[in-house]
Write a protein that holds these residues in place. Sequence first.
Motif, PDB file in Angstrom:
ATOM      1  N   CYS B 203       0.848  -1.196   0.000  1.00 34.43           N
ATOM      2  CA  CYS B 203       0.000   0.000   0.000  1.00 34.43           C
ATOM      3  C   CYS B 203       0.880   1.242   0.000  1.00 34.43           C
ATOM      4  O   CYS B 203       1.957   1.250   0.610  1.00 34.43           O
ATOM      5  CB  CYS B 203      -0.877   0.048   1.243  1.00 34.43           C
ATOM      6  SG  CYS B 203      -2.077  -1.273   1.290  1.00 34.43           S
ATOM      7  N   HIS B 228      -5.000   4.357   2.273  1.00 35.50           N
ATOM      8  CA  HIS B 228      -5.736   3.437   1.400  1.00 35.50           C
ATOM      9  C   HIS B 228      -6.251   2.267   2.204  1.00 35.50           C
ATOM     10  O   HIS B 228      -5.586   1.799   3.113  1.00 35.50           O
ATOM     11  CB  HIS B 228      -4.821   2.876   0.311  1.00 35.50           C
ATOM     12  CG  HIS B 228      -4.403   3.911  -0.663  1.00 35.50           C
ATOM     13  ND1 HIS B 228      -5.198   4.322  -1.689  1.00 35.50           N
ATOM     14  CD2 HIS B 228      -3.269   4.639  -0.737  1.00 35.50           C
ATOM     15  CE1 HIS B 228      -4.563   5.252  -2.374  1.00 35.50           C
ATOM     16  NE2 HIS B 228      -3.392   5.461  -1.808  1.00 35.50           N
ATOM     17  N   ALA B 230      -6.676  -1.565   2.317  1.00 37.86           N
ATOM     18  CA  ALA B 230      -6.114  -2.730   1.631  1.00 37.86           C
ATOM     19  C   ALA B 230      -7.268  -3.550   1.072  1.00 37.86           C
ATOM     20  O   ALA B 230      -8.241  -3.806   1.763  1.00 37.86           O
ATOM     21  CB  ALA B 230      -5.311  -3.563   2.618  1.00 37.86           C
TER      22      ALA B 230
END
Lengths: 280, 247
Positions: B203, B228, B230
């Motif tokens: 990530c 973000h 995952a």
Amino acid sequence: MIDMLMDPFMQRALIVAGVVGLTGPVIGTYLVQRRMSLLGDGIGHVALAGVAAGWLAGSAANLADRSAWAVPGAIVFATIGALTIENIRSRGKVAADVIMAILFYGGIAGGVLLMGLAGGTGANLLGYLFGSISTVSSADVTVTVALGLAVLIVGLGLRPALFSVSHDNEFARTSGIPVHLLNVAVAIGAALTITVAMRVVGLLLVSGLMIVPVAIAQLFAKSFASTMNIAMGIGALVCLTGLSLTYFYDMQPGALIIVLAIGLYAFAGLVRTLGTLVTR
Amino acid sequence: MSFGGNAVLHDVSLTLDRGETLAILGPNGSGKSTLVRAVLGVLPSSAGSVQLFGTPLGRKVPWARIGYVPQRVSAGGGVSASAREVVTSGLLNSRRIFPPRDARARAVAALDTMGIADRAEDPVDNLSGGQQQRVLIARALVREPDLLILDEPVAGVDAASQAAFADALRVMKDAGASVAIVMHETGSLASLIDRAIVLDQGCKVHDGEPPFAHGAHALPGHDHVHPHDADGEPGVESLPRDFRVKS
């Protein structure tokens, strides 16, 4: 010596031996660089099945000379074998070495069986396995020179690109070089070389002629190009010397050529070791 | 350029602007090398897209404008090669499978840039690790690339080689080239880095100022809010979805 050079049999044999001596190490250098020194041996096994298939087809077609299609058969089988191995190798399959073993031993066993069916004798078989340079015809010379030249043109002409692909495949791919096409060129070059060299040293010894001169050159050469050039010189030297000696002494030329090459390797290795001891 | 990633990599998207020097940071196994190898098409992408100089990944990419320095392990084969021969292979590309006439001079000049022109005719195996790395960098520089992608160019490399590399990088930057460098830490190259992304478990956990400006906090291993979500198993690397280089 003059007698030997005037003898039309020897003239043809020397031409073929010279071409094979130059050609084998060119492809051999690429194989050693890829750490695939034994590939030639395997393709040689497969080529035997091609020789026998050629005989069988020749018998079926009622050719006057049943061996006429042996070389074309060897070319076809060796090429298919080399391309199959290249395909397995490029995919990086885990079982690749087992698949290759099956291909190789299938080739030699199939070759022996097919040869029997085609009515070939043990002597015929031995001629292909260990070489039969004394029976080279003018047509053989033409085919050998043509195929040998083709391999030399590709192997030397494309040397920088073939070097790049063999040296660092990943980098070559990110350069946009046609990696697959060049790998196929090496595979076909190996197949043709083996077929051509079959006449001189035989299918079982062909790999020796491709690899041992490279091993000798590696003891002294500092670059890829010089390794290949020296190996070509050594290949031609041992082939011509070995063949010439059999004109005077009753020996098997293919085996003598390989033994000479290995003797030269041992000698060169000794010289190099002594050289490093002295400079210390 | 821009990346949009997924499976060893999860939604890693980024665009590298012309002339920008980007550091791709992160711990071992975070997907840094996977990212650059997928961007270059060495690894197949399961999803996403890559554009180099506005061209989708493939034969039409102007590969001659891109210089790649792989991790050192990939160098070498069963036959010795001289440093000059290795560098010369950098002059070949999709439109040129024969070296140009001035190949020898250009290869030696590239080795000179890296400070090892005197070793041009030596077998690469006889060089030290740092010198071998410099040969691989020279191989990428010899084509005078507009985009340079380097995978751990200074890891385990001696100080002299690091300095030679920093100098070469400065020249590349001044010439307007874009650079992406995979590395563990910005270290001696910190002053040359314009921007950094940090990857952790595939990530992107940081994108912006190089983390040396913020101390070690931007590096994985410290508590950090991941921007973000995952979308796969942690640690299972995915491949980049989107990568663009502006021309």
